[in-house]
Design an enzyme around this catalytic site. Structure first.
Site, PDB file in Angstrom:
ATOM      1  N   HIS A  93       0.999  -1.302   0.022  1.00  0.00           N
ATOM      2  CA  HIS A  93       0.023   0.027   0.166  1.00  0.00           C
ATOM      3  C   HIS A  93       0.814   1.143   0.167  1.00  0.00           C
ATOM      4  CE1 HIS A  93       0.781  -0.386   4.304  1.00  0.00           C
ATOM      5  NE2 HIS A  93       0.984   0.742   4.237  1.00  0.00           N
ATOM      6  N   HIS A 134      -5.876  -1.729   3.763  1.00  0.00           N
ATOM      7  CA  HIS A 134      -5.386  -0.493   2.861  1.00  0.00           C
ATOM      8  C   HIS A 134      -4.816  -0.766   1.808  1.00  0.00           C
ATOM      9  CE1 HIS A 134      -2.254  -0.388   5.555  1.00  0.00           C
ATOM     10  NE2 HIS A 134      -1.933   0.649   5.692  1.00  0.00           N
ATOM     11  N   HIS A 157       4.600   7.492   2.734  1.00  0.00           N
ATOM     12  CA  HIS A 157       5.345   6.022   2.599  1.00  0.00           C
ATOM     13  C   HIS A 157       4.745   5.172   1.643  1.00  0.00           C
ATOM     14  CE1 HIS A 157       2.522   4.848   5.640  1.00  0.00           C
ATOM     15  NE2 HIS A 157       2.507   3.613   5.033  1.00  0.00           N
ATOM     16  N   HIS A 162       0.028  -0.989  14.723  1.00  0.00           N
ATOM     17  CA  HIS A 162      -0.761  -0.018  14.306  1.00  0.00           C
ATOM     18  C   HIS A 162      -2.123  -0.028  14.976  1.00  0.00           C
ATOM     19  CE1 HIS A 162       1.385   2.184  11.403  1.00  0.00           C
ATOM     20  NE2 HIS A 162       1.502   1.051  10.461  1.00  0.00           N
ATOM     21  N   TYR A 187       9.098   1.332  10.271  1.00  0.00           N
ATOM     22  CA  TYR A 187       9.292   2.311   9.061  1.00  0.00           C
ATOM     23  C   TYR A 187      10.577   2.774   9.004  1.00  0.00           C
ATOM     24  CZ  TYR A 187       4.236   3.428   9.160  1.00  0.00           C
ATOM     25  OH  TYR A 187       2.774   3.561   8.987  1.00  0.00           O
ATOM     26  N   GLU A 227       8.017   0.987   4.512  1.00  0.00           N
ATOM     27  CA  GLU A 227       7.532   0.375   5.491  1.00  0.00           C
ATOM     28  C   GLU A 227       7.323  -1.113   5.129  1.00  0.00           C
ATOM     29  OE1 GLU A 227       3.173   1.116   6.183  1.00  0.00           O
ATOM     30  OE2 GLU A 227       3.289   0.145   8.221  1.00  0.00           O
TER      31      GLU A 227
HETATM   32 FE   LIG Z   1       1.493   2.048   5.969  1.00  0.00          FE
END
Ligand SMILES: [Fe+2]
Length: 302
Positions: free
Chosen positions: A148, A195, A209, A241, A250, A260
């Site tokens: 993503h 996502h 990112h 997260h 990251y 990431e």
């Molecule tokens: Fe991300």
């Protein structure tokens, strides 16, 4: 059938040789082609010719991102509906980049250049007949695929409206102001992943990112070990997260583009009821364990 998935991220880098060493040896992508000031790379489980294009430039950042559509005639349908929405569409001819067919290109309300395409040369992953679970000679973090990207922009409402109404993305999560009046971030999917693309309030046209998938938390920890072993600039993690529930670390490529590696998260379908976070809980939403953002995470954009 519409948009399938994130297919290509074209990233500007300032030193192509140094960046190639990083993306092939540390991240562990495979080089599939070079032409002029561009290099083409894929992750080991991807079948298409490339998912990452590095283009040498005098500044870092996102040159464009491209989503793959299911059928070639989806391009005609999207060209029409995007123009009806009021956004100008250009045709990109076959061969503009190595191994790529025709695409349509347009600018999102956040200023980012997006393409839709169907045709790209397939090189395969070598794992289609009585296969082993992974190939030999993997290097570095060895993510199986691109996952993503997160972009920043001023008008999150407009870009969300476009992505959902015209490109038929689904919202997995959103961040709103405490009074609920303002949309600050949206997380959008077409695959069954939390996502495929996300937008967060910030300056237009910037890359926060792009991320690669890893199988599990142990792989994320191993990726973090590789950052130290190779003296790569760490941003934050490994951690979890709140948004997406994924695990993460990251870090930065040699030009300062944030990367990431991401693992886990839930498996949404089109009928998923979006999750809402209020802005005052953003620390926990982004970094569930630390419960606060670091300054660099908000300000380091390319
Ligand atoms: Fe991300």
């Amino acid at each position: 059938m519409g948009v399938m998935r994130l297919g290509v991220v074209e990233t500007r880098v300032m030193d192509l040789e140094e960046s190639l060493r990083y993306y092939t040896q540390v991240v562990g992508l495979q080089l599939t082609g070079r032409e002029g000031n561009r290099a083409y790379l894929k992750a080991w489980d991807e079948e298409d010719h490339h998912s990452v294009v590095l283009v040498e430039s005098d500044r870092p950042g996102l040159e464009h991102m491209a989503f793959k559509v299911r059928f070639q005639d989806d391009l005609d349908k999207f060209e029409k509906s995007i123009e009806q929405y009021g956004i100008k569409v250009n045709r990109v001819s076959k061969g503009a980049r190595m191994a790529e067919g025709q695409a349509i290109e347009f600018k999102l309300p956040t200023g980012h250049i997006m393409q839709l395409y169907n045709e790209i040369e397939k090189v395969g992953n070598g794992l289609k007949l009585n296969p082993d679970p992974w190939p030999d000679n993997l290097k570095g973090m060895a993510p199986p695929n691109l996952d993503h990207l997160l972009l920043t922009g001023d008008d999150i409402q407009s870009v969300t409206d476009f992505m959902t109404r015209v490109l038929d993305f689904h919202i997995s999560e959103q961040v709103v102001s405490v009074d609920g009046e303002q949309l600050i971030g949206t997380f959008l999917f077409r695959t069954n992943s939390p996502h495929d693309i996300a937008f967060i309030k910030g300056p237009d046209s910037k890359l926060h990112h792009f991320a690669f998938h890893l199988d599990n938390w142990n792989e994320v920890l191993r990726a973090a070990d590789l950052l130290t072993k190779n003296d790569i600039a760490l941003d934050i993690g490994p951690t979890r997260h709140g948004l997406t529930r994924g695990t993460t670390v990251y870090f930065f490529d040699p030009s300062g583009n944030r990367n990431e590696v991401f693992s886990g998260g839930y498996v949404p379908c089109a009928d998923f009821t979006p999750i809402t976070w209020t802005e005052d809980q953003l620390g926990k939403a982004i970094f569930y364990l630390e419960r606060q953002l670091n300054e660099r995470f908000v300000t380091a954009l390319t």
